[in-house]
Design a protein around this motif. Structure first.
Motif, short mmCIF file in Angstrom:
data_model
loop_
_atom_site.label_atom_id
_atom_site.label_comp_id
_atom_site.label_asym_id
_atom_site.label_seq_id
_atom_site.Cartn_x
_atom_site.Cartn_y
_atom_site.Cartn_z
N SER A 54 0.83 -1.22 0.00
CA SER A 54 0.00 0.00 0.00
C SER A 54 0.86 1.26 0.00
CB SER A 54 -0.94 0.00 1.20
OG SER A 54 -0.20 -0.04 2.41
N ALA A 55 2.04 1.23 0.65
CA ALA A 55 2.94 2.38 0.65
C ALA A 55 3.52 2.63 -0.74
CB ALA A 55 4.07 2.18 1.67
N VAL A 56 3.81 1.54 -1.45
CA VAL A 56 4.32 1.68 -2.83
C VAL A 56 3.23 2.28 -3.70
CG1 VAL A 56 5.22 0.45 -4.85
CG2 VAL A 56 5.90 -0.26 -2.54
N HIS A 57 2.01 1.79 -3.55
CA HIS A 57 0.89 2.30 -4.34
C HIS A 57 0.66 3.79 -4.04
CE1 HIS A 57 -2.87 2.32 -6.52
NE2 HIS A 57 -3.44 2.88 -5.48
N LYS A 58 0.70 4.16 -2.76
CA LYS A 58 0.51 5.56 -2.37
C LYS A 58 1.62 6.43 -2.96
CE LYS A 58 -0.58 6.28 1.91
NZ LYS A 58 -0.51 6.48 3.38
N TYR A 59 2.85 5.93 -2.93
CA TYR A 59 3.98 6.69 -3.48
C TYR A 59 3.80 6.90 -4.98
CZ TYR A 59 8.65 8.16 -4.69
OH TYR A 59 9.71 8.88 -5.18
N ARG A 60 3.41 5.84 -5.68
CA ARG A 60 3.21 5.95 -7.14
C ARG A 60 2.12 6.94 -7.46
NH1 ARG A 60 3.02 0.00 -9.63
NH2 ARG A 60 3.05 1.19 -11.56
N GLU A 61 1.03 6.90 -6.73
CA GLU A 61 -0.08 7.82 -6.99
C GLU A 61 0.30 9.26 -6.68
OE1 GLU A 61 -3.13 7.23 -8.47
OE2 GLU A 61 -2.15 5.32 -8.91
N SER A 62 1.08 9.48 -5.64
CA SER A 62 1.43 10.85 -5.27
C SER A 62 2.46 11.46 -6.22
CB SER A 62 1.97 10.89 -3.85
OG SER A 62 3.22 10.25 -3.76
N HIS A 63 3.13 10.63 -7.01
CA HIS A 63 4.12 11.14 -7.95
C HIS A 63 3.66 11.00 -9.41
CE1 HIS A 63 6.54 10.90 -4.36
NE2 HIS A 63 7.36 11.76 -4.94
N ARG A 64 2.39 10.78 -9.56
CA ARG A 64 1.82 10.62 -10.89
C ARG A 64 1.70 11.97 -11.59
NH1 ARG A 64 -3.89 7.64 -12.20
NH2 ARG A 64 -3.35 7.18 -14.36
N ILE A 65 2.07 12.01 -12.84
CA ILE A 65 1.93 13.22 -13.65
C ILE A 65 0.56 13.16 -14.32
CG2 ILE A 65 2.82 14.52 -15.61
CD1 ILE A 65 5.57 13.30 -14.94
N PRO A 66 -0.28 14.18 -14.10
CA PRO A 66 -1.62 14.13 -14.70
C PRO A 66 -1.54 14.16 -16.23
CG PRO A 66 -1.31 16.15 -13.41
CD PRO A 66 -0.05 15.36 -13.33
N ASN A 67 -2.47 13.45 -16.82
CA ASN A 67 -2.60 13.44 -18.26
C ASN A 67 -3.00 14.85 -18.71
OD1 ASN A 67 -3.36 13.07 -20.94
ND2 ASN A 67 -4.24 11.06 -20.55
N GLN A 68 -2.38 15.36 -19.76
CA GLN A 68 -2.69 16.72 -20.22
C GLN A 68 -4.15 16.84 -20.62
OE1 GLN A 68 0.11 17.56 -23.32
NE2 GLN A 68 1.70 18.18 -21.88
N ARG A 69 -4.74 15.78 -21.11
CA ARG A 69 -6.14 15.81 -21.50
C ARG A 69 -7.05 15.95 -20.30
NH1 ARG A 69 -6.15 11.08 -26.08
NH2 ARG A 69 -4.49 11.99 -27.30
N GLU A 70 -6.64 15.39 -19.16
CA GLU A 70 -7.44 15.50 -17.95
C GLU A 70 -7.53 16.94 -17.45
OE1 GLU A 70 -5.73 12.88 -15.08
OE2 GLU A 70 -6.23 11.09 -16.22
N GLY A 71 -6.47 17.71 -17.66
CA GLY A 71 -6.44 19.09 -17.17
C GLY A 71 -7.22 20.05 -18.01
N LYS A 72 -7.59 19.67 -19.21
CA LYS A 72 -8.30 20.59 -20.11
C LYS A 72 -9.79 20.47 -19.95
CE LYS A 72 -4.69 20.92 -23.51
NZ LYS A 72 -4.29 20.76 -24.87
#
Length: 72
Positions: A54-72
């Motif tokens: 779960s710590a690895v999963h949390k780390y991966r999610e917190s360092h995820r770069i949002p998809n440019q399409r999601e931000g638009k």
């Protein structure tokens, strides 16, 4: 060399530093640095570190770069 992941009593999988490094495609030293800096949670048993899945999963999610399409 075939490593296995052992579930604990609460079914939380604990990974070795080498397993985390392999999953994230970084060096073991990088994982040790993350553990020592508190960026990723771990438990120490003697001189061996175990990192909850779960710590690895949390780390991966917190360092995820949002998809440019999601931000638009």
């Amino acid at each position: 060399m075939n490593s296995t992941v052992e579930p604990l009593g609460d079914d939380e999988l604990m990974l070795t530093v080498a397993e985390v490094a392999r999953q994230l495609r970084v060096s073991k030293m990088t994982v040790y640095r993350w553990v020592h800096s508190g960026e990723i949670g771990a438990s120490r048993f003697g001189n061996i570190y175990r990192i909850p899945h779960s710590a690895v999963h949390k780390y991966r999610e917190s360092h995820r770069i949002p998809n440019q399409r999601e931000g638009k």
